[in-house]
Write a protein that holds these residues in place. Structure first.
Motif, PDB file in Angstrom:
ATOM      1  N   TYR A 268      -2.242  -6.937   0.491  1.00 53.79           N
ATOM      2  CA  TYR A 268      -2.843  -6.076  -0.528  1.00 53.79           C
ATOM      3  C   TYR A 268      -2.329  -4.635  -0.470  1.00 53.79           C
ATOM      4  O   TYR A 268      -2.223  -3.950  -1.489  1.00 53.79           O
ATOM      5  N   LEU A 269      -2.036  -4.174   0.736  1.00 43.31           N
ATOM      6  CA  LEU A 269      -1.809  -2.746   0.941  1.00 43.31           C
ATOM      7  C   LEU A 269      -0.344  -2.447   1.266  1.00 43.31           C
ATOM      8  O   LEU A 269       0.384  -3.318   1.748  1.00 43.31           O
ATOM      9  N   PRO A 270       0.091  -1.206   1.046  1.00 41.67           N
ATOM     10  CA  PRO A 270       1.460  -0.824   1.390  1.00 41.67           C
ATOM     11  C   PRO A 270       1.656  -0.758   2.903  1.00 41.67           C
ATOM     12  O   PRO A 270       0.695  -0.743   3.679  1.00 41.67           O
ATOM     13  N   ASP A 271       2.926  -0.695   3.317  1.00 41.50           N
ATOM     14  CA  ASP A 271       3.244  -0.624   4.741  1.00 41.50           C
ATOM     15  C   ASP A 271       2.779   0.704   5.330  1.00 41.50           C
ATOM     16  O   ASP A 271       2.691   1.728   4.641  1.00 41.50           O
ATOM     17  N   LEU A 272       2.499   0.657   6.625  1.00 36.71           N
ATOM     18  CA  LEU A 272       2.305   1.883   7.385  1.00 36.71           C
ATOM     19  C   LEU A 272       3.669   2.317   7.908  1.00 36.71           C
ATOM     20  O   LEU A 272       4.368   1.538   8.573  1.00 36.71           O
TER      21      LEU A 272
END
Length: 507
Positions: A268-272
């Protein structure tokens, strides 16, 4: 034939009252109070280039419930003093009201604009509205003080011996009880997460601005849009995978081992990605974060912010190990934030304490008004598995085991002084309305029922709703506070009727 002499709007006898003589001093003092309260410490900072657009951008701030009430109260003396001053000049009611609204709005707008040049202040459009409302309330307070309208209504009811049918009285009383339900709504909304900002990134080890670094290791971070059960927390401590325990409510999960950027396992989320120079050394405790290198998503994590704002629940989990037992700030470990003054939440270290800040309508955008502090967590460099859950108004923080749990009720963290203020604003109108209802029911069999249930039921309703919404037991202190304010207001309005006109018709 005798002719009555015309009476002026403000009689000479009225204007001899000490309050009218002090009207100029009250007005000037209230302006000074506003200036000091809104512009202190007067540490203005002016930039060489400043545009009108920048000025408008400075107003893009939100406020909290406490500030809203404070802003109303701050301008009440101004509205009262100015109305006194205008009354001495024999202005009509409409002219007085228009002048009070204009001056209150103008002064509030002025100080809010000036606050744009104060680094320690944040102007908001809501402040202008609330300040103007405060001036209007001060105007109303003047007429409540000057006139005896309410007592005249009670006297008129008694003189004319107005008698309503039992059905009519019961209908009025039902409306009174319905009002008790309605006044609990602001308290219920005060602990939701409806004011979360959608545009904040996920940050580990620092703020976006780079000025709140934390030094230590993080091996995993996961976030869900629901508060999980105690049984699920136990399974997480048993080293079970977060996705298997939390299921579809899991919005993001990062395993922070090895080098490079780190992908969200839910997708769901972008990379760190690394901010600053990535560290050379790795450790089994996870990635090492410090003032020279920390992790952040390149874009905002809108799915997290949006879903949690809708559910007003969340679960945050992280496994962390500090590399410095005395870090201040608090130093940021995990945060959904934009800078040091705006956040949705922050998990941090302050000394050897764990600190959690949560943005709610009552806590404001900085979420620093109520900080949940768990003492003595970072007294060793060992890894700690931390699970934070929030639902209703209750925040629970688990450290390493189900037995090591700390529970915080956001509403219970409000100071007694502010709680008395909030409850006064809720129950004062109910007490006044109950005075009217009991006067209408005077001498009827249903009078005693209205009197005692009218004092008790609103406090029971409000506290019952708040307790059930936050999954806590009923607070006897809150219950008694609501009953006391309702009863005192009822008595004050009843004794407002002149004794010679009451003729023993006491409550």
């Amino acid at each position: 034939m005798n002719q009555r002499k015309p009476t002026s709007r403000a009689s000479t006898t009225d204007l001899n009252h000490p309050v009218f003589k002090l009207a100029p001093q009250i007005f000037i003092s209230s302006i000074l109070l506003v200036i000091i309260a809104t512009l202190f410490p007067f540490n203005f900072s002016f930039e060489d280039s400043f545009s009108f657009q920048e000025l408008l951008d400075n107003f893009n701030n939100s406020t909290n419930l406490t500030d809203q009430i404070s802003n109303v109260l701050l301008f009440m003396p101004l509205g009262f003093g100015l109305t006194c001053l205008l009354h001495k000049r024999r202005l009509g009611v409409t002219a007085k009201l228009a002048t009070v609204i204009f001056i209150s709005f103008g002064l509030s707008l002025t100080v809010e604009v000036v606050q744009s040049f104060l680094p320690s202040r944040h102007p908001t459009p809501a402040d202008i509205f609330n300040n103007t409302v405060g001036g209007f309330v001060g105007f109303l307070c003047f007429y409540l003080w000057k006139s005896t309208i309410f007592s005249h209504v009670l006297v008129l009811i008694k003189r004319t011996k107005v008698r309503l049918s039992s059905k009519a009285l019961i209908a009025i009383f039902i409306g009174y009880i319905a009002l008790a339900f309605l006044i609990s709504i602001p308290w219920q909304s005060a602990t939701t997460l409806s004011n979360w900002d959608l545009n904040f990134p996920l940050l580990l080890g620092n703020e976006r601005t780079g000025d709140r670094p934390w030094q230590g290791y993080v091996s995993q971070v996961y976030i869900a849009d629901r508060a999980i059960s105690k049984e699920q927390v136990g399974r997480l401590f048993s080293d079970q995978d977060s996705s298997a325990v939390i299921g579809d409510s899991l919005l993001g999960s990062y395993q922070l081992m090895g080098e490079g950027n780190y992908q969200d396992q839910t997708g769901y989320l972008p990379d760190l990605s690394w901010q600053g120079q990535p560290p050379d050394a790795q450790n089994q405790a996870g990635v090492f974060l410090s003032s020279s290198h920390w992790l952040a998503t390149d874009t905002s994590v809108t799915p997290i912010n949006q879903r949690i704002r809708e559910t007003s629940q969340f679960t945050l989990g992280a496994t962390v190990a500090t590399a410095d037992l005395v870090q201040m700030g608090p130093a940021r470990i995990v945060s959904l934030s934009s800078n040091t003054a705006e956040r949705n939440f922050t998990l941090g270290q302050d000394g050897n304490d764990l600190v959690f800040r949560l943005r709610t309508p009552i806590n404001g955008k900085n979420a620093a008004y109520f900080s949940q502090v768990v003492p003595g967590i970072f007294t060793d460099p060992n890894p700690h598995h931390i699970v934070v859950t929030y639902t209703g108004s209750v925040l629970q923080v688990y450290i390493d085991s189900l037995q090591n749990v700390y529970s915080f009720d956001v509403l219970e963290l409000i100071s007694k002084r502010e709680r008395i203020l909030y409850y006064g604003l809720m129950f004062f109108p109910l007490g006044a309305l109950l005075a009217l209802i009991t006067t209408l029911a005077q001498g009827q069999p249903i009078f005693s029922v209205f009197l005692y249930s009218g004092i008790l039921l609103p406090a029971l309703i409000v506290e019952g709703i708040l307790a059930s919404g936050s999954n806590r037991s009923v607070s006897l202190e809150n219950l008694l506070l609501g009953i006391l304010i309702t009863a005192i207001t009822l008595v004050v309005f009843k004794i407002q009727v002149p004794l010679e006109q009451r003729k023993g018709n006491t409550v």
